[in-house]
Design an enzyme around this catalytic site. Sequence first.
Site, PDB file in Angstrom:
ATOM      1  CB  THR A 132      -4.419   4.205 -22.235  1.00  0.00           C
ATOM      2  OG1 THR A 132      -4.232   4.297 -23.644  1.00  0.00           O
ATOM      3  CG2 THR A 132      -5.868   4.476 -21.886  1.00  0.00           C
ATOM      4  NE  ARG A 162      -6.604  -3.264 -20.198  1.00  0.00           N
ATOM      5  CZ  ARG A 162      -6.804  -3.286 -21.515  1.00  0.00           C
ATOM      6  NH1 ARG A 162      -6.111  -4.104 -22.274  1.00  0.00           N
ATOM      7  NH2 ARG A 162      -7.689  -2.499 -22.069  1.00  0.00           N
ATOM      8  CG  ASP A 211      -8.113  10.819 -24.029  1.00  0.00           C
ATOM      9  OD1 ASP A 211      -7.101  10.114 -24.214  1.00  0.00           O
ATOM     10  OD2 ASP A 211      -9.207  10.357 -23.664  1.00  0.00           O
ATOM     11  CE  LYS A 264      -6.893   2.720 -26.058  1.00  0.00           C
ATOM     12  NZ  LYS A 264      -7.089   3.450 -24.787  1.00  0.00           N
ATOM     13  CE1 TYR A 322      -4.301   0.406  -0.432  1.00  0.00           C
ATOM     14  CE2 TYR A 322      -4.374  -1.541   0.967  1.00  0.00           C
ATOM     15  CZ  TYR A 322      -4.984  -0.674   0.069  1.00  0.00           C
ATOM     16  OH  TYR A 322      -6.269  -0.900  -0.317  1.00  0.00           O
ATOM     17  CD  GLU A 376      -4.837   5.020   0.663  1.00  0.00           C
ATOM     18  OE1 GLU A 376      -4.918   5.854   1.584  1.00  0.00           O
ATOM     19  OE2 GLU A 376      -5.686   4.138   0.457  1.00  0.00           O
TER      20      GLU A 376
END
Length: 439
Positions: free
Chosen positions: A232, A241, A206, A235, A61, A63
């Site tokens: 992203t 991903r 984008d 691609k 973790y 954060e």
Amino acid sequence: MNHLPKKLPIQIHTMQKDTVLFELINKELSRQRNGIELIASENFTSLQVLQAMGTVPTNKYAEGYPGKRYYGGCEIVDEIETLAIERLKKIFNCSWANVQPHSGAQANGAVFLAVMKPGEKFLGLDLSMGGHLTHGSPANFSGKTYHALHYGVTKEGIVDYEQLETIARKEKPKMIICGASAYSRDWDYQRIRAVADEIGAIVFADIAHPAGLIATGLLNDPFEHCHIVSSTTHKTLRGPRGGIIMLRHDFENPWGLKTPKGATRTMSNLLDLAVFPGSQGGPLEHIIAAKAVAFGEILDSSFKMYGQQVIQNAQAMAKAFVDRDYNLISNGTDNHLMLIDLRNKNLTGKKAQETLDKANITLNKNAVPFDDKSPFVTSGIRVGVPAVTTRGLQPKDMETIVSMIDKVLMNCEDEKQIDAVKQEVKSFMQAFPLYPELP
Ligand code: DSN
């Protein structure tokens, strides 16, 4: 993929206790190997990207951000995340980047959260004209929470910049989004910025689809003109991903945007806050590790050759379709994809997708501009070459692929013919190995 290590990642080839699940993963590997992958948003990662994804940072973790976390023991993931950020900044020559968004949609969600208040207006490309769900579809948070306005494309299939300017001047949206999911031409970012400056709007690009071609200087550079850029990573960037957000300049927030607590901050600070704690909790540090690996690969000079090959393949494929009287929107392509209207072939996108699936050729049905069919049926297909280019296919192979597609589409009810093409596809793709075999 010859530069890749010989051994397959442990998670694919070591027999695990969960044989049911790993058998399914092996089946998926075999499906990928034996087919022609033409889904424009898909690609094949390198082995080291795959390997990084299946590693122990998944247990951690973290954060917060490097150097400012809410958990102990983050010193190593801090290094991993910093490496990813620094490599990404180098790729796009930008001054700030956030590598935590779990996806492109999450990245875009964070941008909205940082700059827009519910009910405020923004302007984006209509989904039915090639835009993305997060650019204001009524079914998406972007269309439900904010006041979405849309521009489209002309009858020739090119972004209708005049319409964009007219709507922008009349409605004065707070933000203008450029970028698309099914658009085969480059963007005039400078023109969009000019009208945005007239009305004081933020320009948000984008670049999820063409990012790899922008990274290698093969398409116009949005960072010159757009305030915020998202993408992203899976691609044309060929990573795991995921999503990213970037700024070339740490814009000093001339719009006076505020945090939820009412403080004025820089744009980079507002975006960081919008990702965490605004819309995500713990970052996926194993995925960030894989992003760092992919960014390292992009910085290698061979990636530019990949980008050039993508464009050459797309152009060869477009020509092969046009030669067979397929109707390409905008009559061609500048990037990695093309959109084809099948109405002159008396086929729907749905029928084409489903029939090609049977022959191991994967692509997706897609609405075409001014479509008269539902999004579940559509009149078109979207075809992209990033994945087949990664497998090593060349322009001459595009002609072979298009001839196989044509054979299937012209014989949709002939199961024997479709099966013959399937065998042809399998044997053709043997020459382009995807991930090495087990030693
Ligand atoms: N779903 C992606 C695509 O296929 O283009 C966009 O997010």
